[in-house]
Motif scaffolding. Structure first.
Motif, short mmCIF file in Angstrom:
data_model
loop_
_atom_site.label_atom_id
_atom_site.label_comp_id
_atom_site.label_asym_id
_atom_site.label_seq_id
_atom_site.Cartn_x
_atom_site.Cartn_y
_atom_site.Cartn_z
N HIS A 14 0.85 -1.18 0.00
CA HIS A 14 0.00 0.00 0.00
C HIS A 14 0.89 1.23 0.00
O HIS A 14 1.83 1.32 0.77
N GLY A 16 0.67 5.59 -0.25
CA GLY A 16 -0.16 6.79 -0.26
C GLY A 16 0.72 8.02 -0.34
O GLY A 16 1.91 7.97 -0.05
N HIS A 26 -4.81 7.78 -1.56
CA HIS A 26 -4.32 6.42 -1.80
C HIS A 26 -5.40 5.63 -2.51
O HIS A 26 -6.55 6.06 -2.61
#
Length: 50
Positions: A14, A16, A26
């Motif tokens: 992940h 962002g 994100h």
């Protein structure tokens, strides 16, 4: 995604970008803007652990 910082390699599931004022843009289930404190509450994507 695979990345290196200070010669330490790791995988990231992940990513962002900070927008300032505690906000992060994100893509999780959709592209979204959240307060950075809410990110830890997101359920991990399939195949990832928190």
């Amino acid at each position: 995604m695979h990345f290196s910082i200070d010669d330490v390699s790791a995988r990231a599931g992940h990513v962002g970008l900070s927008l300032g004022d505690g906000l992060v843009i994100h893509a999780w289930d959709r592209v979204r803007i959240d307060d950075h404190r809410r990110l830890e509450a997101l359920r991990p994507a399939p195949g990832w652990t928190p």
